[in-house]
Motif scaffolding. Sequence first.
Motif, PDB file in Angstrom:
ATOM      1  N   ASN A 113       0.830  -1.210   0.000  1.00  0.00           N
ATOM      2  CA  ASN A 113       0.000   0.000   0.000  1.00  0.00           C
ATOM      3  C   ASN A 113       0.857   1.251   0.000  1.00  0.00           C
ATOM      4  OD1 ASN A 113      -2.400  -1.377  -0.104  1.00  0.00           O
ATOM      5  ND2 ASN A 113      -2.675  -1.401   2.126  1.00  0.00           N
ATOM      6  N   ASP A 114       1.975   1.213   0.726  1.00  0.00           N
ATOM      7  CA  ASP A 114       2.891   2.348   0.768  1.00  0.00           C
ATOM      8  C   ASP A 114       3.448   2.631  -0.629  1.00  0.00           C
ATOM      9  OD1 ASP A 114       4.569   4.355   2.056  1.00  0.00           O
ATOM     10  OD2 ASP A 114       6.223   2.963   1.652  1.00  0.00           O
ATOM     11  N   THR A 117       0.550   3.952  -2.866  1.00  0.00           N
ATOM     12  CA  THR A 117       0.113   5.320  -2.562  1.00  0.00           C
ATOM     13  C   THR A 117       1.286   6.288  -2.455  1.00  0.00           C
ATOM     14  OG1 THR A 117       0.147   4.853  -0.199  1.00  0.00           O
ATOM     15  CG2 THR A 117      -1.952   4.520  -1.349  1.00  0.00           C
ATOM     16  N   GLN A 118       2.453   5.818  -2.802  1.00  0.00           N
ATOM     17  CA  GLN A 118       3.673   6.625  -2.830  1.00  0.00           C
ATOM     18  C   GLN A 118       3.990   7.290  -1.493  1.00  0.00           C
ATOM     19  OE1 GLN A 118       2.891   9.126  -6.176  1.00  0.00           O
ATOM     20  NE2 GLN A 118       3.448   7.537  -7.645  1.00  0.00           N
ATOM     21  N   GLY A 119       4.087   6.459  -0.460  1.00  0.00           N
ATOM     22  CA  GLY A 119       4.614   6.931   0.817  1.00  0.00           C
ATOM     23  C   GLY A 119       3.605   7.351   1.855  1.00  0.00           C
ATOM     24  N   SER A 120       2.341   7.036   1.692  1.00  0.00           N
ATOM     25  CA  SER A 120       1.382   7.426   2.736  1.00  0.00           C
ATOM     26  C   SER A 120       0.781   6.172   3.363  1.00  0.00           C
ATOM     27  CB  SER A 120       0.281   8.315   2.165  1.00  0.00           C
ATOM     28  OG  SER A 120      -0.422   7.633   1.152  1.00  0.00           O
ATOM     29  N   ILE A 121       1.359   5.769   4.495  1.00  0.00           N
ATOM     30  CA  ILE A 121       0.882   4.594   5.224  1.00  0.00           C
ATOM     31  C   ILE A 121      -0.291   5.024   6.096  1.00  0.00           C
ATOM     32  CG2 ILE A 121       1.455   2.928   7.036  1.00  0.00           C
ATOM     33  CD1 ILE A 121       4.273   2.871   6.001  1.00  0.00           C
ATOM     34  N   ASN A 122      -1.319   4.210   6.095  1.00  0.00           N
ATOM     35  CA  ASN A 122      -2.487   4.462   6.933  1.00  0.00           C
ATOM     36  C   ASN A 122      -2.082   4.280   8.391  1.00  0.00           C
ATOM     37  OD1 ASN A 122      -4.908   4.346   8.351  1.00  0.00           O
ATOM     38  ND2 ASN A 122      -5.986   3.348   6.662  1.00  0.00           N
ATOM     39  N   VAL A 123      -2.271   5.300   9.208  1.00  0.00           N
ATOM     40  CA  VAL A 123      -1.843   5.284  10.606  1.00  0.00           C
ATOM     41  C   VAL A 123      -2.555   4.182  11.378  1.00  0.00           C
ATOM     42  CG1 VAL A 123      -1.773   6.612  12.757  1.00  0.00           C
ATOM     43  CG2 VAL A 123      -1.260   7.732  10.586  1.00  0.00           C
TER      44      VAL A 123
END
Length: 182
Positions: A113-114, A117-123
Amino acid sequence: MTFEDYLSTHGLEPESKEERQSFYKEYRREYLKNYKIKQKETHVRIERVIPRGFHLKMKNKAKELGIPFGQFIDEGFEAILNQTFILRRKESLQEIELLLSQISNRINLLAFNDKRTQGSINVSDFKQLQKEVLNMKQGIRKAYAYPPTARDFLIAQIERNPFFLEELEEVIINLKNELYAD
Protein backbone atom coordinates in the motif's frame (compact mmCIF):
# COMPACT_ATOMS: atom_id res chain seq x y z
CA MET A 1 40.22 -5.54 19.27
CA THR A 2 39.86 -5.17 15.50
CA PHE A 3 42.76 -5.44 13.08
CA GLU A 4 42.69 -1.68 12.51
CA ASP A 5 42.89 -1.11 16.29
CA TYR A 6 45.81 -3.54 16.45
CA LEU A 7 47.67 -1.60 13.76
CA SER A 8 47.12 1.75 15.46
CA THR A 9 48.00 0.56 19.00
CA HIS A 10 51.23 -1.02 17.75
CA GLY A 11 52.05 1.97 15.55
CA LEU A 12 52.11 -0.16 12.40
CA GLU A 13 51.49 1.22 8.94
CA PRO A 14 51.76 -1.47 6.28
CA GLU A 15 53.30 -0.22 3.07
CA SER A 16 52.51 -3.23 0.91
CA LYS A 17 49.90 -5.96 0.65
CA GLU A 18 52.43 -8.57 1.80
CA GLU A 19 53.37 -6.49 4.83
CA ARG A 20 49.65 -6.04 5.68
CA GLN A 21 49.15 -9.82 5.44
CA SER A 22 52.15 -10.38 7.70
CA PHE A 23 50.74 -7.93 10.29
CA TYR A 24 47.36 -9.63 10.00
CA LYS A 25 48.90 -13.06 10.70
CA GLU A 26 50.58 -11.65 13.80
CA TYR A 27 47.31 -9.99 14.86
CA ARG A 28 45.40 -13.30 14.49
CA ARG A 29 48.11 -15.18 16.41
CA GLU A 30 47.92 -12.68 19.29
CA TYR A 31 44.12 -12.59 19.18
CA LEU A 32 43.79 -16.39 19.34
CA LYS A 33 46.36 -16.60 22.13
CA ASN A 34 44.38 -14.08 24.21
CA TYR A 35 41.11 -15.79 23.31
CA LYS A 36 42.39 -19.17 24.49
CA ILE A 37 43.63 -17.67 27.76
CA LYS A 38 40.25 -16.03 28.37
CA GLN A 39 38.41 -19.25 27.50
CA LYS A 40 40.51 -21.22 29.99
CA GLU A 41 39.70 -18.68 32.69
CA THR A 42 35.94 -18.66 32.07
CA HIS A 43 35.08 -22.09 30.65
CA VAL A 44 35.64 -25.74 31.49
CA ARG A 45 35.77 -28.48 28.90
CA ILE A 46 34.02 -31.68 29.93
CA GLU A 47 33.99 -34.96 28.11
CA ARG A 48 31.52 -37.77 28.55
CA VAL A 49 31.32 -40.99 26.57
CA ILE A 50 27.76 -42.14 25.90
CA PRO A 51 26.29 -44.97 23.83
CA ARG A 52 25.50 -44.12 20.20
CA GLY A 53 21.84 -44.97 20.64
CA PHE A 54 21.49 -42.55 23.53
CA HIS A 55 23.29 -39.83 21.56
CA LEU A 56 20.98 -40.37 18.60
CA LYS A 57 17.96 -40.30 20.90
CA MET A 58 19.08 -36.96 22.37
CA LYS A 59 19.82 -35.49 18.93
CA ASN A 60 16.39 -36.53 17.68
CA LYS A 61 14.72 -35.03 20.73
CA ALA A 62 16.58 -31.76 20.23
CA LYS A 63 15.51 -31.76 16.59
CA GLU A 64 11.91 -32.48 17.61
CA LEU A 65 12.01 -29.52 19.99
CA GLY A 66 13.54 -27.37 17.28
CA ILE A 67 16.70 -26.45 19.18
CA PRO A 68 20.39 -27.13 18.49
CA PHE A 69 21.93 -30.17 20.18
CA GLY A 70 24.29 -28.09 22.35
CA GLN A 71 21.41 -25.93 23.54
CA PHE A 72 19.43 -29.09 24.32
CA ILE A 73 22.24 -30.33 26.56
CA ASP A 74 22.67 -26.91 28.21
CA GLU A 75 18.92 -26.65 28.86
CA GLY A 76 18.93 -30.18 30.23
CA PHE A 77 21.60 -29.31 32.79
CA GLU A 78 19.80 -26.05 33.58
CA ALA A 79 16.50 -27.91 34.00
CA ILE A 80 18.08 -30.36 36.43
CA LEU A 81 19.67 -27.55 38.44
CA ASN A 82 16.40 -25.57 38.55
CA GLN A 83 14.26 -28.69 38.86
CA THR A 84 12.16 -27.70 35.85
CA PHE A 85 11.27 -29.46 32.63
CA ILE A 86 12.32 -29.15 29.01
CA LEU A 87 8.99 -29.26 27.29
CA ARG A 88 7.80 -27.04 24.48
CA ARG A 89 4.08 -26.84 24.00
CA LYS A 90 3.39 -27.63 20.37
CA GLU A 91 0.18 -25.60 20.48
CA SER A 92 2.06 -22.54 21.74
CA LEU A 93 4.66 -22.85 19.01
CA GLN A 94 1.92 -23.19 16.41
CA GLU A 95 0.25 -20.06 17.78
CA ILE A 96 3.55 -18.18 17.50
CA GLU A 97 4.05 -19.40 13.92
CA LEU A 98 0.54 -18.24 13.06
CA LEU A 99 1.14 -14.83 14.64
CA LEU A 100 4.43 -14.48 12.75
CA SER A 101 2.72 -15.38 9.50
CA GLN A 102 -0.08 -12.88 10.11
CA ILE A 103 2.36 -10.11 10.98
CA SER A 104 4.46 -10.90 7.94
CA ASN A 105 1.37 -10.63 5.76
CA ARG A 106 0.41 -7.31 7.38
CA ILE A 107 3.91 -5.92 6.78
CA ASN A 108 3.79 -7.00 3.14
CA LEU A 109 0.34 -5.41 2.77
CA LEU A 110 1.55 -2.16 4.36
CA ALA A 111 4.62 -2.11 2.10
CA PHE A 112 2.46 -2.76 -0.96
CA ASN A 113 0.00 0.00 0.00
CA ASP A 114 2.89 2.35 0.77
CA LYS A 115 4.37 1.72 -2.66
CA ARG A 116 0.98 2.06 -4.34
CA THR A 117 0.11 5.32 -2.56
CA GLN A 118 3.67 6.63 -2.83
CA GLY A 119 4.61 6.93 0.82
CA SER A 120 1.38 7.43 2.74
CA ILE A 121 0.88 4.59 5.22
CA ASN A 122 -2.49 4.46 6.93
CA VAL A 123 -1.84 5.28 10.61
CA SER A 124 -4.56 2.92 11.87
CA ASP A 125 -3.03 0.05 9.86
CA PHE A 126 0.36 0.83 11.36
CA LYS A 127 -1.07 0.97 14.91
CA GLN A 128 -2.83 -2.36 14.29
CA LEU A 129 0.48 -3.88 13.22
CA GLN A 130 2.17 -2.54 16.36
CA LYS A 131 -0.60 -4.12 18.42
CA GLU A 132 -0.11 -7.47 16.66
CA VAL A 133 3.64 -7.37 17.27
CA LEU A 134 3.02 -6.65 20.95
CA ASN A 135 0.57 -9.59 21.12
CA MET A 136 3.16 -11.82 19.48
CA LYS A 137 5.83 -10.78 22.00
CA GLN A 138 3.44 -11.56 24.84
CA GLY A 139 2.58 -14.90 23.26
CA ILE A 140 6.24 -15.82 22.96
CA ARG A 141 6.89 -14.81 26.57
CA LYS A 142 3.93 -16.86 27.72
CA ALA A 143 5.01 -19.91 25.73
CA TYR A 144 8.58 -19.86 27.02
CA ALA A 145 8.49 -18.07 30.37
CA TYR A 146 6.01 -20.30 32.12
CA PRO A 147 6.80 -23.95 32.56
CA PRO A 148 4.06 -26.37 31.55
CA THR A 149 1.62 -27.51 34.17
CA ALA A 150 2.19 -30.86 35.86
CA ARG A 151 -0.85 -32.15 33.95
CA ASP A 152 0.64 -31.08 30.59
CA PHE A 153 3.96 -32.66 31.51
CA LEU A 154 2.39 -35.94 32.57
CA ILE A 155 0.21 -36.16 29.46
CA ALA A 156 3.25 -35.52 27.24
CA GLN A 157 5.24 -38.20 29.06
CA ILE A 158 2.42 -40.74 28.81
CA GLU A 159 2.00 -40.02 25.09
CA ARG A 160 5.71 -40.64 24.55
CA ASN A 161 5.90 -43.72 26.74
CA PRO A 162 2.69 -45.56 27.70
CA PHE A 163 4.59 -47.52 30.39
CA PHE A 164 5.16 -44.22 32.18
CA LEU A 165 1.54 -44.34 33.37
CA GLU A 166 2.13 -47.65 35.17
CA GLU A 167 5.30 -46.27 36.71
CA LEU A 168 3.47 -43.11 37.78
CA GLU A 169 0.65 -45.11 39.37
CA GLU A 170 3.22 -47.12 41.33
CA VAL A 171 4.97 -43.95 42.53
CA ILE A 172 1.63 -42.46 43.66
CA ILE A 173 0.69 -45.63 45.56
CA ASN A 174 4.12 -45.70 47.26
CA LEU A 175 3.86 -42.00 48.16
CA LYS A 176 0.38 -42.49 49.63
CA ASN A 177 1.63 -45.44 51.67
CA GLU A 178 4.60 -43.39 52.94
CA LEU A 179 2.63 -40.25 53.73
CA TYR A 180 -0.45 -41.88 55.22
CA ALA A 181 1.16 -44.89 56.88
CA ASP A 182 0.34 -43.61 60.35
